[in-house]
Design a protein around this motif. Sequence first.
Motif, mmCIF file in Angstrom:
data_model
loop_
_atom_site.group_PDB
_atom_site.id
_atom_site.type_symbol
_atom_site.label_atom_id
_atom_site.label_comp_id
_atom_site.label_asym_id
_atom_site.label_seq_id
_atom_site.Cartn_x
_atom_site.Cartn_y
_atom_site.Cartn_z
ATOM 1 N N ASP A 117 52.579 3.477 -16.097
ATOM 2 C CA ASP A 117 52.639 2.782 -17.375
ATOM 3 C C ASP A 117 53.746 1.728 -17.369
ATOM 4 O OD1 ASP A 117 50.588 4.364 -18.422
ATOM 5 O OD2 ASP A 117 51.989 5.918 -19.022
ATOM 6 N N ALA A 118 53.907 1.017 -16.249
ATOM 7 C CA ALA A 118 54.926 -0.027 -16.136
ATOM 8 C C ALA A 118 54.442 -1.259 -16.880
ATOM 9 C CB ALA A 118 55.193 -0.346 -14.668
ATOM 10 N N ASN A 147 58.037 -3.503 -23.949
ATOM 11 C CA ASN A 147 57.766 -3.421 -22.517
ATOM 12 C C ASN A 147 58.512 -2.214 -21.942
ATOM 13 O OD1 ASN A 147 60.505 -4.276 -22.031
ATOM 14 N ND2 ASN A 147 59.849 -6.394 -22.359
ATOM 15 N N SER A 148 58.420 -2.005 -20.652
ATOM 16 C CA SER A 148 59.044 -0.829 -20.037
ATOM 17 C C SER A 148 60.568 -0.883 -20.067
ATOM 18 C CB SER A 148 58.561 -0.680 -18.590
ATOM 19 O OG SER A 148 57.195 -0.342 -18.564
ATOM 20 N N TRP A 154 57.946 -10.344 -23.149
ATOM 21 C CA TRP A 154 57.658 -10.375 -21.722
ATOM 22 C C TRP A 154 58.849 -9.844 -20.923
ATOM 23 C CZ3 TRP A 154 54.349 -10.942 -17.810
ATOM 24 C CH2 TRP A 154 54.800 -11.403 -16.572
ATOM 25 N N ASP A 155 58.584 -8.986 -19.971
ATOM 26 C CA ASP A 155 59.618 -8.481 -19.072
ATOM 27 C C ASP A 155 59.309 -9.051 -17.686
ATOM 28 O OD1 ASP A 155 61.685 -7.054 -17.887
ATOM 29 O OD2 ASP A 155 60.462 -5.260 -17.586
ATOM 30 N N GLY A 156 60.054 -10.069 -17.281
ATOM 31 C CA GLY A 156 59.786 -10.751 -16.022
ATOM 32 C C GLY A 156 59.703 -9.799 -14.836
ATOM 33 N N VAL A 157 58.786 -10.080 -13.931
ATOM 34 C CA VAL A 157 58.620 -9.239 -12.752
ATOM 35 C C VAL A 157 59.930 -9.229 -11.972
ATOM 36 C CG1 VAL A 157 57.141 -8.775 -10.776
ATOM 37 C CG2 VAL A 157 56.266 -10.112 -12.685
ATOM 38 N N PRO A 186 52.719 0.034 -26.773
ATOM 39 C CA PRO A 186 51.501 -0.455 -26.126
ATOM 40 C C PRO A 186 50.612 0.645 -25.547
ATOM 41 C CG PRO A 186 53.414 -0.874 -24.753
ATOM 42 C CD PRO A 186 53.924 -0.401 -26.070
ATOM 43 N N ILE A 187 51.210 1.768 -25.160
ATOM 44 C CA ILE A 187 50.414 2.870 -24.605
ATOM 45 C C ILE A 187 49.538 3.480 -25.693
ATOM 46 C CG2 ILE A 187 50.473 5.062 -23.383
ATOM 47 C CD1 ILE A 187 51.535 2.646 -21.816
ATOM 48 N N THR A 188 50.137 3.717 -26.859
ATOM 49 C CA THR A 188 49.374 4.254 -27.992
ATOM 50 C C THR A 188 48.293 3.270 -28.423
ATOM 51 O OG1 THR A 188 51.344 5.445 -28.773
ATOM 52 C CG2 THR A 188 49.556 5.150 -30.348
#
Length: 210
Positions: A117-118, A147-148, A154-157, A186-188
């Motif tokens: 779930d990343a 994000n994670s 946005w969480d940059g790679v 976001p998972i829910t």
Amino acid sequence: TTASTQATTATTTSTAAKSPPAKAKKTPSTTASKPTTQPAKAPPAKTSGTSSQTSKALAALGKITLTSSAFKAGGAIPTRYTCDGADVSPPLEWHGVPKGTAELFLLAIDLSGSSSDAIQWAVAGIPPSASGLSAGSLPAGAVAGLNSAGKAGWDGVCGAKGQVHHVAFLFYALKQKFGLQSGFNPITARNALKGSTLGTGLTLGVYSRP
């Protein structure tokens, strides 16, 4: 008498020669036409309806084309959109949104992350009239989920040097509005999409830290 006999013989021979072909033509033509015409009509009538219904049911799924002007599908994500650059969200474009769509939903997952779930990015409330997202921004009405890293947006790679990261951008056309707020889970949200999805889209990007 001899001439009469010859005439009679010739007439008999002529009649005998004509009879067999007449019988031979009738027998094969009537026998062959009956078994081939009737059975051939029934199967196409039954299968065509079923095939048409199946095609219509599957047509909506996977038909949205999702692309990015920043990278090709399966290609390298530029440094600008990672933790080694400006760390802004990449631009995305799409077309083929089904009729009846009430809301668009976007989810970016790092398939090479330490967790299944990343989440790199989650965006809800995108209006169905929108045709894309500009780099580093969202259209009016759209909201970003967590994000994670625990931040909305946005969480940059990132990741370890030399490690290859495969990021999947998943796009959903929904038949109802979810009314999510900024910072949603976001998972829910993704689990709730199953019964509300009219169409989907997908593109992939790859990044390896130098």
